[in-house]
Structure formats: C-alpha cells, structure tokens
Design an enzyme around this catalytic site. Structure first.
Site, PDB file in Angstrom:
ATOM      1  N   GLU A   1       0.819  -1.215   0.000  1.00  0.00           N
ATOM      2  CA  GLU A   1       0.000   0.000   0.000  1.00  0.00           C
ATOM      3  C   GLU A   1       0.857   1.271   0.000  1.00  0.00           C
ATOM      4  O   GLU A   1       0.740   2.129   0.877  1.00  0.00           O
ATOM      5  CB  GLU A   1      -0.957   0.007   1.192  1.00  0.00           C
TER       6      GLU A   1
ATOM      7  N   GLU B   1      -6.538  -7.510  -1.090  1.00  0.00           N
ATOM      8  CA  GLU B   1      -7.118  -7.369   0.248  1.00  0.00           C
ATOM      9  C   GLU B   1      -8.551  -6.867   0.147  1.00  0.00           C
ATOM     10  O   GLU B   1      -8.860  -5.990  -0.667  1.00  0.00           O
ATOM     11  CB  GLU B   1      -6.333  -6.363   1.107  1.00  0.00           C
TER      12      GLU B   1
END
Length: 685
Positions: A164, A320
C-alpha cells in the site's frame, strides 16, 4: 531497470494462472503473530476454507532481521514448507513495508517529515522517507536475502513488493527529500531558467537562481506555488516507484520467471497508477467499501474496472478486502450476511483472478485487532468463517473463470497529474473533486449495464464507441489532439466542466476556456459561476433529452455557443436562459458538454442519450434497480453473465435467451430469480 514492455509480464502472469488453476483464494497470513500450536492448525483449516493462495511476510522485517545484518528465516522456512505440503501457494513479500525499530534508531534521518516540519516517529508503520538512500539500501538488501532464500521454494508463486505505497506517507518534506527533488527537477527541466518558466516564478518574486534554492512545498504563509505542488506530487509518486523498482530489480535478477506485484490502495490519489503499471506483472488492489454506505459497491466497481485496465484488460488480483468490519473508520459497520460473497463475486465479474482478505486470523493485539479476519476471535464456528468457507467452495467449483477478460465499448478518462492539479488550493470551488466527478459519470453507466474501461487521456481510443471525460482540468496538447482525432474519426465524447484549463505546468491555456478543447465543445466558456455550498439551479431540458426540468449543482458557467447546439439551459438566477448542456457534431463524431453537475435523473438522461447515439449496447437491457450485470469471456471464448443484486429485496431478471445459473445448477430458464444480495452466473453460448 527499464520498463519491461515485452511479452515477459504476460508470460509471468500466465505462469501464475496455470499455477493456481482457478480463481485464487486466501488472504494475508501473519504467522509471526501466533504461537507454534496455532500455526500448526492453520494449513489444515485453510484447506477447509478452500484457501490456495496466501500473502506471507508483509510485516516480517523485524522477525527476519532482528538486528542489523543478522537474518533468521527459520519461522518462514517452516511456514512455507507447511503451506506447500497442503497445496497452498504463497504471495511472498519482500518484507520491507515497515522498518524495524533498530533501523530508525540507528538512522533517524530515514524518518519522514510533514510539510509543517513534524517528524513522524516509529510506532505505527510505513515510517520511512521514500527518498532515503539508507532505507533503500537496507530494503534492497533484505529483498535480496529473501529472494535468495526462497527463489526455488515450491510454494513461491508471486512476489509482493512493499505494501500500500503512500497510504500513510504520501509525501516526505525532509532535507533528504528536498535534495532528491532537486535532482528530479534537474532531470525534468535541465536548467533553472526552464524551471522558472514552468513554475511561473515571476509571480510573488519566486525566481530561483540555482536549484539549491528550491525546497519541497513546505508550509508557507499562504498558498504555495501550484506548479511546485504539482511537480512535488509527481516527484513523490516517482520516489515511491523508485523504492519499488529497486527491489524489483533484485527479484528479476534472482527469479526472472516469478511474477511481481504490489497492492495499490483503492482509488488512491498519491500514486500514479499509469506510471507504475509497466513495472507490475499483475495488477493488484486493496478495496474496502463501507458497509454503511449503500452505494459503496459502485466505487468498488470503478476501482475494479481501473485495475483491469492497467494491464490492457488482463486479469488482476483483489489482494485485500475485509470479511466484515474494518478498524480504521470512525464507525466500523460489519458486512451483513451475503455482502462479503456479493462483493467478492463482483471483483471476479470485473476481471479478478484472485479474491483475498486481510487477514487470515484476527489479531489479538495491535492496532488492527478489531479488523475482521477470515478466522475471527471466536474461531471457525463464527458465521464469518462459515461464509468464507462457503465462498471458497463456490470459487473452487468454477476454475474455468480464471483468465477471462471483460469486454467494454466505453472508456472513462483519468489522468493523475490532472487529478493533482484539479484539487490544488486557490481554485474557483473546493467542491470540484475528481472522485465526485468520476462517480457522477460512472454511476449512470454502471446501473445501465454499460461496462467501462478506465484509460489515460493519451490512450488509443479507437476501440471505444463512447469516451467519457468527467474532468480533464490539466490537458496537454498531445491529449487534446488525441481527443480531437477520436471524435473526427467518428467517436462519441461526453465532457464536463472545468476541463481544458491548464497545461502540464498548471499554466492557463491562452484564449477562452476550455483552451485546446474549444474545437471539441464548439463553444467558448467566458466565465465560471461556482455555486455556493449546497446550492443548485434548475436546468430545463430540450426535447432531445426528454424535456422537463432537472437540477444542476456545484457549478455553472457562461457558455457562448459557436457551432454547438443547446440541449439544456439554466432556468433561474443570473445565468437564466444560458446553455447548460450542449451537443456538437464534429467530423464524423459527436461531443456532449455539461456546464454543471446534473442531478442523478439529469445525468442519466444525458448519459442514456450519449450511449444510444454512440450505439453502445448494455450487457443486459432493462435491468431491475440495483442489479449489476457484467460479462466475462473465458479463454475458450465462452462467456459468463454475472448478475449481482445489491438490493435487500429479491428480484427477477429476464434473460435474452434461455440460460442456467451455474451457482444453483438449476434448469435452463428465460429468467433468473435473485434473492437479496444474490449472485448468479449464467453460462452463455
């Protein structure tokens, strides 16, 4: 390392697909959080849930390198061996996402600094300056150790680099970043004179005499230089990309045939996905729609269309999502029964070749202990695990879906530099934002069953019947020529306000607005009249749009038509009687222009008219409300119609020809009955 633009990325992506043999299923696995007795139970329990792919080691740096240069891989050796023994593949992280305490203690200058000078300290995660050569050196060294250790391990299926990027530290303003920024500017502009010209430094006596005088856009007495801010956004995305690429280079040297990915974070402004896309073999994303927001699945659909488009329509990975509630919103609602399944099938419908979660087991301690997991605190008897296991069985029963592509006749344009520039300060209205613009245009297409790609303004548009430009505030001459060529050659274009305003240095184009897009619009914008907070104006529609009155919000402007025809006018206020909606025939194509943000009925009317004129066909006509329809075409050319009911009511969906729902394995029928939050997969000839 140059961008790998050969067939190698596709070959590596296909290697992963063959390895999995189906839609991959699993989640983040963090074995370092658990004692040996719990770890011993995990592989068998994963197989109960039909897990076949897990991400391992994302936050493993402190575990494997507890002291500088002292590496201990015993735990992960056992974990990978145990996973492989039950047939579970591994997305193995380079473990560099969160530096261990010793690194910042020894080298405190690697810690990031905000624009106001606040230094961010360890105790969370992502506490590093992307420009720090010390951080990069240690990260690359660790990536090399991990790669050499597991290069030939049979569990290794794909590399997961970082995590991320930019989600906590999108920009660092420290002195190290300042020096890196100067080098970046030198490469971009060559000399200070060119920099001064690009940044319009004659304004407010900002002229530079040497690159050494240039700083990041730190907190200033008033508005910082907008061109400086724009370049810093570019630089910051590039600095994070340089971190990523440094690790990838090591992985390529040691494991040239193993695919590489990193997980983008939703619709994420700080990272230019187009600049990064050439360097990932398989695009991946983390998506966390809010269960408390009734329309959050529309943004998820947009994100998934964007991810699919990053690699030219190739499958991507949902790296995710949450099985239920997250921990980081002010109020964290759980996903009601059926919502997790529905959202997961939505990702598959729009091109995902893996459905994964954060995380496998719900943490007992730490900041994310209240973030849901596949195995909740209560254990596998909880309804979340039952739903997870049931979804795993459904996905496993349909391996033919893997590798399929999603055809689209429509494209939306999204450029990151334009996004960055649009939302700078000292603009006509703070209400004009890219996310709002994207979703305002995407939503009516979504509910009409129109599948969309998402592309940059310089993409080849020749394959699309309709191109939608929610906002292109910053437009280069190359992009303007591309749009003009598309329309002249017969394309249909829908364009909204405050587009075509500045060049790539945030300098206003000469002449009337919208600058180099004036020929497209067939009109000149003379003045902007942004509306007050919550303000609106009635807009009267011409017969071509069904007549009647709708509402404009956010924005209005004084438009003077040249060759465009007026299809809607403001019906009150200072601009009463002036154009609000225009249509312009140019070459063999058509351009629609919106001078305000129409409400949902108004946007639907314009979008429907543009879709019809362009000859775009919906996936399925006359969809019931809140039913999403997507078609995915398999590698053998057979297609599957995905029907997803986002409402809380059962609906009947008529089919154009008899079909059979693969999930229920019922008889062929001319309709499908979808329960609330129901899903159907209809195999088509």
């Amino acid at each position: 390392m140059s961008a790998d633009r050969t067939a190698a990325p596709r070959r590596r992506e296909e290697t992963l697909r063959r390895r999995l043999g189906k839609i991959g299923y699993g989640g983040d696995y963090n074995p370092e959080q658990w004692p040996a007795a719990i770890r011993a139970e995990d592989p068998a329990l994963m197989r109960v849930a039909n897990v076949d792919l897990v991400s391992v080691g994302i936050f493993g740096w402190a575990e494997v390198e507890p002291r500088p240069g002292e590496f201990h891989f015993d735990l992960f050796d056992r974990v990978l061996d145990d996973l492989h023994a039950v047939g579970i593949a591994v997305s193995l992280a380079t473990m560099t996402a969160s530096p261990p305490p010793w690194l910042s203690q020894r080298y405190p200058h690697i810690l990031p600094v905000r624009a106001d000078g606040t230094r961010l300290w360890p105790g969370g995660r992502q506490h590093y300056c992307p420009s720090s050569p010390v951080y990069r050196q240690h990260a690359v060294r660790l990536a090399e150790q991990v790669a050499r250790r597991y290069a030939h391990h049979p569990a290794l299926a794909i590399w997961h680099v970082g995590n991320e990027y930019g989600v906590h530290v999108a920009e660092c303003h420290c002195d190290v970043s300042a020096e890196d920024f100067r080098h970046w500017l030198t490469r971009r502009y060559g000399d200070v004179a060119s920099l001064n010209e690009a940044w319009s430094t004659t304004f407010w006596s900002q002229r530079y005499d040497d690159f050494d005088q240039v700083l990041p856009p730190r907190t200033a007495p008033t508005f910082p230089n907008p061109a400086q801010q724009l370049d810093y956004a570019r630089f910051s995305s590039d600095a994070m990309l340089a971190c990523y690429r440094a690790e990838v280079e090591v992985l390529r040297q040691i494991t040239p045939d193993v695919p590489v990915t990193t997980n983008f974070c939703g619709l994420w402004k700080p990272v230019d996905f187009w600049a990064w896309a050439p360097y990932v073999d398989v695009a991946s994303v983390d998506a966390y729609p809010d269960p408390a927001e009734p329309e959050s699945h529309v943004e998820s659909a947009f994100i998934y269309d964007l991810l699919r488009s990053l690699k030219g329509g190739r499958p991507w990975l949902l790296m995710e999502q949450s099985p239920s509630a997250v921990n980081w919103r002010p109020r964290n609602a759980p996903k009601p029964p059926g919502a997790m399944r529905l959202g997961s099938w939505q990702a598959v419908a729009r091109g995902a070749d893996a459905v994964m979660f954060f995380q496998w087991r719900q943490s007992r301690g730490g900041a994310e202990k209240y973030h849901a997991a596949m195995v909740p605190h209560a254990g596998p008897q909880h309804r979340t695990f039952r739903e997870v296991a049931a979804l795993g069985a459904e996905l496993a029963a349909h391996p033919e879906l893997a590798g399929g592509q999603v055809p689209a006749e429509t494209a939306l344009i999204l450029d990151w530099p334009s996004w960055w520039a649009l939302e700078l300060d000292s603009h006509p209205s703070v209400d004009v934002t890219m996310r709002e613009a994207l979703l305002a245009h995407y939503t009516p297409l979504h509910w009409a069953g129109i599948t969309c790609d998402v592309v940059p303004s310089t993409a080849d548009l020749g394959g699309y019947r309709l191109v939608v430009v929610p906002n292109l505030y910053l437009v280069t001459e190359e992009a303007a020529q591309n749009l003009r060529r598309y329309v002249h050659n017969g394309g249909h274009l829908l364009l909204s306000f405050f587009s075509g305003i500045v060049d790539d240095c945030d300098r206003v184009h000469d002449g009337d607005y919208p600058g180099p897009l004036r020929e497209l619009v067939g009109a000149r914008v003379k003045e902007w009249w942004p509306l007050p907070e919550g303000g609106s104006l009635p807009v009267r529609l011409a017969g071509a749009l069904g007549g009647g009155t709708t509402t404009g919000r956010l924005w209005s402007e004084v438009v003077v038509p040249d060759s465009a025809e007026v299809l809607g006018t403001f019906d009150d206020g200072e601009l009463a009687g002036r154009p609000a909606i225009l249509r312009h025939r140019l070459g063999r194509g058509v351009v629609w222009y919106l001078a305000t943000r129409l409400d949902e009925p108004g946007m639907t009317a314009v979008v429907d008219a543009a879709v019809t004129a362009a000859g775009v066909q919906p996936v399925l006509p006359d969809l019931p409300a809140q039913v999403e329809a997507v078609r995915r075409v398999a590698t053998d050319a057979t297609s599957t119609l995905f029907l997803l009911n986002h409402s809380r009511e059962a609906v009947r969906v008529p089919l154009p020809r008899p079909g059979r729902d693969l999930l229920t394995d019922g008889p062929e029928s001319t309709f499908v009955d979808l329960p609330a939050r129901g899903v159907a997969l209809v195999r088509e000839a």
